[in-house]
Design a protein around this motif. Structure first.
Motif, PDB file in Angstrom:
ATOM      1  N   CYS A   1       0.910  -1.265  -0.052  1.00  0.00           N
ATOM      2  CA  CYS A   1       0.007  -0.017  -0.201  1.00  0.00           C
ATOM      3  C   CYS A   1       0.793   1.379   0.123  1.00  0.00           C
ATOM      4  O   CYS A   1       1.724   1.322   0.802  1.00  0.00           O
ATOM      5  N   ALA A   2       0.534   2.116  -0.566  1.00  0.00           N
ATOM      6  CA  ALA A   2       1.380   3.637  -0.607  1.00  0.00           C
ATOM      7  C   ALA A   2       0.951   4.086   0.651  1.00  0.00           C
ATOM      8  O   ALA A   2       2.200   5.130   0.739  1.00  0.00           O
ATOM      9  N   ASN A   3       0.411   3.688   1.559  1.00  0.00           N
ATOM     10  CA  ASN A   3       0.366   4.658   3.003  1.00  0.00           C
ATOM     11  C   ASN A   3       1.324   3.720   3.850  1.00  0.00           C
ATOM     12  O   ASN A   3       1.151   3.853   5.264  1.00  0.00           O
ATOM     13  N   HIS A   4       1.936   2.745   3.564  1.00  0.00           N
ATOM     14  CA  HIS A   4       2.765   1.609   4.607  1.00  0.00           C
ATOM     15  C   HIS A   4       3.505   2.414   5.463  1.00  0.00           C
ATOM     16  O   HIS A   4       3.746   2.101   6.438  1.00  0.00           O
ATOM     17  N   GLY A   5       4.402   3.420   4.713  1.00  0.00           N
ATOM     18  CA  GLY A   5       5.259   4.077   5.897  1.00  0.00           C
ATOM     19  C   GLY A   5       4.535   4.748   6.894  1.00  0.00           C
ATOM     20  O   GLY A   5       5.263   4.846   8.126  1.00  0.00           O
ATOM     21  N   ILE A   6       3.244   5.214   6.573  1.00  0.00           N
ATOM     22  CA  ILE A   6       2.580   6.109   7.756  1.00  0.00           C
ATOM     23  C   ILE A   6       2.437   5.001   8.893  1.00  0.00           C
ATOM     24  O   ILE A   6       2.412   5.195  10.140  1.00  0.00           O
ATOM     25  N   LEU A   7       1.818   3.865   8.429  1.00  0.00           N
ATOM     26  CA  LEU A   7       1.128   2.660   9.041  1.00  0.00           C
ATOM     27  C   LEU A   7       2.366   2.330  10.095  1.00  0.00           C
ATOM     28  O   LEU A   7       2.431   2.134  11.324  1.00  0.00           O
ATOM     29  N   CYS A   8       3.545   2.219   9.551  1.00  0.00           N
ATOM     30  CA  CYS A   8       4.898   1.790  10.210  1.00  0.00           C
ATOM     31  C   CYS A   8       5.506   2.767  11.159  1.00  0.00           C
ATOM     32  O   CYS A   8       5.781   2.489  12.371  1.00  0.00           O
ATOM     33  N   ALA A   9       5.419   4.009  10.832  1.00  0.00           N
ATOM     34  CA  ALA A   9       5.923   5.256  11.560  1.00  0.00           C
ATOM     35  C   ALA A   9       5.092   5.180  12.825  1.00  0.00           C
ATOM     36  O   ALA A   9       5.285   5.905  13.734  1.00  0.00           O
ATOM     37  N   LYS A  10       3.779   4.845  12.637  1.00  0.00           N
ATOM     38  CA  LYS A  10       2.823   4.941  13.849  1.00  0.00           C
ATOM     39  C   LYS A  10       2.699   3.684  14.580  1.00  0.00           C
ATOM     40  O   LYS A  10       1.691   3.725  15.213  1.00  0.00           O
TER      41      LYS A  10
END
Length: 197
Positions: free
Chosen positions: A167-176
Motif C-alpha cells: 500500500c502507498a500508505n505503508h510508511g505511515i502505518l509503520c511510523a505510527k
C-alpha cells in the motif's frame, strides 16, 4: 443474488443484470484481470490499496473464499474475498473491486453483501474486519452493521499487516507503530449485532 442498474430515461438502455455468487474454479480465468484492475485502481486513486497477485486471487477462488459478479454474457464485473486471522477469530472482507465500466451500477454493494454473507456462513462467530480509505466502502460496511474502531480492536496478526506492505500508505502505518494510518478500521461484531443492547 442479482444486482442491476435502472434506466433513468425511457431512451436509456435496458438494465444490466449481474449474477453475484461464490466464485468457482472456472472463474479462475479472470484472476489476472482482477489483479490488474486492483493495481490500476490503486494507481488511479492515488490512495492505499494493497496489491494482489493473480496466484493469490486463484488461491482464494480455489478455497471457496471468493465472491464474483458476472454479466449475463459471462463478463467479469466485480470481486472480493475473505481471509481469516488468529485461527478464525477474525475474518476480513478484502480485495473489493469493480471493473470500471460497471461502476455505479450497484455491483460493489451486491459483492460486498455476498462476501459478508460468505464470511458469516463460514465463520459465524468471527469478528469481521475491514480497513479502508474508501468512503463508499465505509458506507457499505455501516449498512451491514460495522462500526469504526481503533486498530487495537482488530487482529494483531503480523500476516494481516504484512498485506499492507504494498500500500502507498505503508510508511505511515509503520511510523505510527500500527496504531493509526490513513485507513479507517471497521469491525462487525456478531455478538453486538445479534444481541443488540
Amino acid at each position: 443474488m442479482h444486482a442491476h442498474n435502472t434506466p433513468s430515461t425511457p431512451e436509456a438502455e435496458p438494465p444490466v443484470i449481474f449474477e453475484v455468487r461464490t466464485a468457482t474454479l472456472a472463474d479462475a480465468r479472470f484472476a489476472s484481470l482482477i489483479a490488474e484492475t486492483i493495481s490500476t485502481s490503486a494507481k488511479a486513486r492515488g490512495t492505499g490499496i494493497a496489491g494482489r497477485t493473480p496466484e493469490m486471487v486463484r488461491g482464494k477462488i480455489a478455497q471457496g473464499k471468493a465472491v464474483i459478479a458476472l454479466t449475463a454474457d459471462g463478463e467479469w464485473a466485480g470481486f472480493a474475498y475473505i481471509e481469516t486471522w488468529e485461527g478464525g477469530k477474525f475474518v476480513s472482507n478484502s480485495g473489493l473491486i469493480v471493473r470500471p465500466e460497471f461502476r455505479g451500477m450497484g455491483v460493489a454493494a451486491a459483492v460486498k453483501q455476498a462476501v459478508f454473507q460468505l464470511g458469516r456462513q463460514l465463520y459465524p462467530n468471527a469478528g469481521i474486519i475491514s480497513i479502508t480509505t474508501s468512503a463508499a466502502v465505509m458506507k457499505l460496511n455501516s449498512r451491514l452493521g460495522f462500526r469504526p474502531v481503533s486498530f487495537a480492536e482488530i487482529t494483531q496478526d503480523d500476516a494481516f499487516w504484512e498485506g499492507c506492505r504494498s500500500c502507498a500508505n505503508h510508511g505511515i502505518l509503520c511510523a505510527k507503530e500500527r496504531r493509526v494510518c490513513l485507513c479507517t478500521a471497521l469491525l462487525y461484531d456478531p455478538a453486538e449485532n445479534e444481541n443488540p443492547a
